[in-house]
Scaffold this active site. Structure first.
Site, PDB file in Angstrom:
ATOM      1  N   ALA A  21       2.952  12.268  -8.108  1.00  0.00           N
ATOM      2  CA  ALA A  21       2.133  11.596  -7.100  1.00  0.00           C
ATOM      3  C   ALA A  21       0.940  12.455  -6.704  1.00  0.00           C
ATOM      4  O   ALA A  21      -0.180  11.955  -6.533  1.00  0.00           O
ATOM      5  CB  ALA A  21       2.976  11.270  -5.865  1.00  0.00           C
ATOM      6  N   GLY A  25      18.708  13.361 -18.152  1.00  0.00           N
ATOM      7  CA  GLY A  25      18.810  14.555 -17.322  1.00  0.00           C
ATOM      8  C   GLY A  25      17.473  15.136 -16.948  1.00  0.00           C
ATOM      9  O   GLY A  25      17.343  16.353 -16.766  1.00  0.00           O
ATOM     10  N   GLU A  51      22.539  13.503 -21.524  1.00  0.00           N
ATOM     11  CA  GLU A  51      21.171  13.860 -21.906  1.00  0.00           C
ATOM     12  C   GLU A  51      21.131  14.183 -23.399  1.00  0.00           C
ATOM     13  O   GLU A  51      21.900  15.002 -23.880  1.00  0.00           O
ATOM     14  CB  GLU A  51      20.696  15.066 -21.082  1.00  0.00           C
ATOM     15  CG  GLU A  51      19.403  15.712 -21.546  1.00  0.00           C
ATOM     16  CD  GLU A  51      18.230  14.751 -21.601  1.00  0.00           C
ATOM     17  OE1 GLU A  51      17.591  14.673 -22.661  1.00  0.00           O
ATOM     18  OE2 GLU A  51      17.966  14.077 -20.581  1.00  0.00           O
ATOM     19  N   HIS A 103       9.551  39.411   5.980  1.00  0.00           N
ATOM     20  CA  HIS A 103      10.986  39.652   5.775  1.00  0.00           C
ATOM     21  C   HIS A 103      11.760  39.131   6.983  1.00  0.00           C
ATOM     22  O   HIS A 103      11.349  39.342   8.124  1.00  0.00           O
ATOM     23  CB  HIS A 103      11.230  41.149   5.620  1.00  0.00           C
ATOM     24  CG  HIS A 103      12.679  41.506   5.503  1.00  0.00           C
ATOM     25  ND1 HIS A 103      13.400  41.309   4.350  1.00  0.00           N
ATOM     26  CD2 HIS A 103      13.546  42.034   6.413  1.00  0.00           C
ATOM     27  CE1 HIS A 103      14.650  41.715   4.531  1.00  0.00           C
ATOM     28  NE2 HIS A 103      14.762  42.149   5.786  1.00  0.00           N
ATOM     29  N   LEU A 136       0.834  -1.181   0.000  1.00  0.00           N
ATOM     30  CA  LEU A 136       0.000   0.000   0.000  1.00  0.00           C
ATOM     31  C   LEU A 136       0.883   1.250   0.000  1.00  0.00           C
ATOM     32  O   LEU A 136       1.850   1.335   0.756  1.00  0.00           O
ATOM     33  CB  LEU A 136      -0.877  -0.021   1.258  1.00  0.00           C
ATOM     34  CG  LEU A 136      -2.039   0.959   1.343  1.00  0.00           C
ATOM     35  CD1 LEU A 136      -3.049   0.696   0.236  1.00  0.00           C
ATOM     36  CD2 LEU A 136      -2.702   0.823   2.714  1.00  0.00           C
ATOM     37  N   GLY A 137       0.563   2.186  -0.849  1.00  0.00           N
ATOM     38  CA  GLY A 137       1.391   3.391  -0.967  1.00  0.00           C
ATOM     39  C   GLY A 137       2.096   3.469  -2.297  1.00  0.00           C
ATOM     40  O   GLY A 137       2.469   4.544  -2.750  1.00  0.00           O
ATOM     41  N   ARG A 168       9.608   7.030 -16.946  1.00  0.00           N
ATOM     42  CA  ARG A 168       8.774   5.934 -16.460  1.00  0.00           C
ATOM     43  C   ARG A 168       7.618   5.731 -17.428  1.00  0.00           C
ATOM     44  O   ARG A 168       7.069   6.688 -17.972  1.00  0.00           O
ATOM     45  CB  ARG A 168       8.239   6.225 -15.049  1.00  0.00           C
ATOM     46  CG  ARG A 168       9.346   6.347 -14.010  1.00  0.00           C
ATOM     47  CD  ARG A 168       8.774   6.581 -12.615  1.00  0.00           C
ATOM     48  NE  ARG A 168       7.982   5.463 -12.135  1.00  0.00           N
ATOM     49  CZ  ARG A 168       8.480   4.398 -11.521  1.00  0.00           C
ATOM     50  NH1 ARG A 168       9.794   4.285 -11.330  1.00  0.00           N
ATOM     51  NH2 ARG A 168       7.688   3.429 -11.099  1.00  0.00           N
TER      52      ARG A 168
END
Length: 466
Positions: free
Chosen positions: A319, A184, A206, A443, A42-43, A272
């Protein structure tokens, strides 16, 4: 298909990652019965092999950098080395705590959790090879597909040994001396940043002209400058050709230009892909395009009553996107008034050193969509908190026309991921620079840089030079 249905529910969810469990929790909260099927833990990827473990490693890397740089702040400290077993223990403790919490949440909502590998075998029907043996079949009034993504490779590039994806890289028990990172993008830059901070010599390869090629070019240039200053070697506009693993140890990486790089290992971080193969989706009549499940803006697939969320839906693989999509589907099913999710309004963060955060359109995308755009850049060199942190970077704003809404916000620098909350409100509420300029920022904070950038875009810059 199994002869009998083992169980049924209002909502049947295939996949217990961010999208799946969010849908389950919200549906249960809204009074629906829920069955949640998960093949692993799970997750999902985010908790166990993605967001959480990588960010834990990145924080350990930040601590290493802080110790290394401590004398510059008047603090006497030396970095004696990296104990990767202890780093991994810390990482695993973070995961375990969140995992226990999620398990408790799901149990408290009376969600039926089924452990096993599911496959769609009929109209909103899923057959499961149970983790403890045997099979079971479940049906939902609605079926939500949330099977997530998996690491990709390149044609002919085999994963194994010292050529690995992020899954294996998360479990290394020592810091390699020399690493080649192929890709990259977000994953590549995050791992490159970790390894460099922990003492490795890192080369990023890349094929695109810039690192983080989906970000604004200004952002990419800022990151590249910072990475080179940290000692990383960047080979952009460079295609991969082949890799050879030695008999004893190490890899020889050949690039398309004929050059070679020798290293201890190579991380394949070329993205992915959706986990949709061999799951019965197409056989059930669900439209698939290049591996992704096709949906409308409400995440409804081509089959009535079947929805898809998360990384299997084409778009940014985040996610929090899957999480929001899971909630959207649950609320639709319960008849709650809700709105579709616009991908460009979802904040994006790369947790490298320096961090990158953005929302909305790049300058090029905005110009293509609106024609005339205007921009402003505020350098963190003028921000008090950033000078205290000794970070460089900046804020870039992209505006529609000369007085239209801000349609892109891009940030680079330490901790700027924490600023993206305000930035995404500005973008999603279609605020103009004049709307934001009067707002007061505390600030000294880095949030002031966001305010200063909007002052500059509104023609009220107080700290701009020239």
């Amino acid at each position: 298909m199994a002869s009998e249905v083992t169980g049924s529910a209002d909502v049947l969810i295939l996949g217990g990652g961010s999208g799946g469990y969010a849908c389950a929790l919200r549906a249960a909260q809204l009074g629906m019965s829920v069955i949640l099927i998960e093949a692993d833990k799970l997750g999902g990827t985010c908790l166990h092999n993605g967001c959480i473990p990588t960010k834990a490693l990145l924080h350990a890397a930040e601590v290493a950098d802080s110790v290394r740089e401590a004398p510059g702040f008047g603090v006497k400290a030396t970095l004696d080395g990296i104990d990767m077993s202890a780093v991994n223990s810390y990482k695993n403790d973070v995961i375990a705590g969140l995992y226990r919490g999620l398990q408790g949440l799901v149990a408290s909502r009376e969600i039926e959790l089924v452990s096993g590998r599911g496959r769609v075998v009929g109209d909103r029907v899923v057959e499961v090879e149970l983790a403890d043996g045997g099979t079971a079949t479940y049906r939902g009034e609605a079926l939500v597909l949330a099977t997530g993504s998996e690491s990709k490779s390149l044609p002919g590039l085999e994963i194994g040994g010292r050529v690995m994806t992020s899954d294996r890289a998360l479990e290394l028990d020592s810091v390699p001396d020399r690493v080649v990172v192929l890709g990259g993008g977000v994953i590549g830059c995050e791992f490159a940043s970790v390894w460099s901070s922990l003492g490795a010599h890192v080369t990023i390869v890349e094929a695109a002209p810039n690192l983080l090629p989906t970000e604004d070019v200004w952002t990419s240039k800022q990151v590249e400058r910072a990475f080179r200053k940290r000692g990383l070697v960047l080979r952009t506009k460079t295609a991969f050709a082949a890799v050879t693993q030695g008999d004893q140890a190490g890899v020889d990486v050949e690039l398309a230009d004929g050059s070679h790089i020798e290293a201890d290992l190579m991380l394949v971080a070329v993205g992915r892909g959706p986990r949709t193969a061999d799951m019965g989706f197409a056989e059930a009549g669900i439209d698939i395009d290049r591996g992704f499940v096709v949906t409308d803006e409400w995440l409804q697939t081509s089959v009535p009553g079947v929805f898809a969320v998360g990384d299997i839906v084409a778009g940014p693989q985040l996610a929090h996107r899957g999480f929001a999509q899971g909630i959207l589907v649950a609320e639709q099913l319960a008849g709650v008034d809700c709105m579709p999710i616009a991908d460009k309004g979802i904040p994006r963060v790369t947790y490298s050193n320096p961090e990158v955060a953005s929302v909305g359109l790049t300058e090029a995308e905005a110009a293509a969509e609106y024609g005339e755009v205007s921009t402003a850049v505020y350098d963190l060199g003028g921000n008090g908190k950033s000078r205290i942190l000794r970070t460089s970077g900046g804020v870039k704003l992209v505006r529609q026309g000369d007085d239209g809404p801000v349609v892109g916000i891009h940030l680079v620098g330490a901790r700027v991921g924490e600023l993206i909350g305000e930035a995404q409100l500005i973008y999603n509420w279609e605020a103009t620079a004049a709307d934001v300029a009067p707002l007061i920022h505390a600030h000294p904070t880095q949030a002031e840089a966001l305010g200063e950038a909007h002052l500059a875009l509104a023609g009220k810059a107080l700290h701009a030079h020239g």
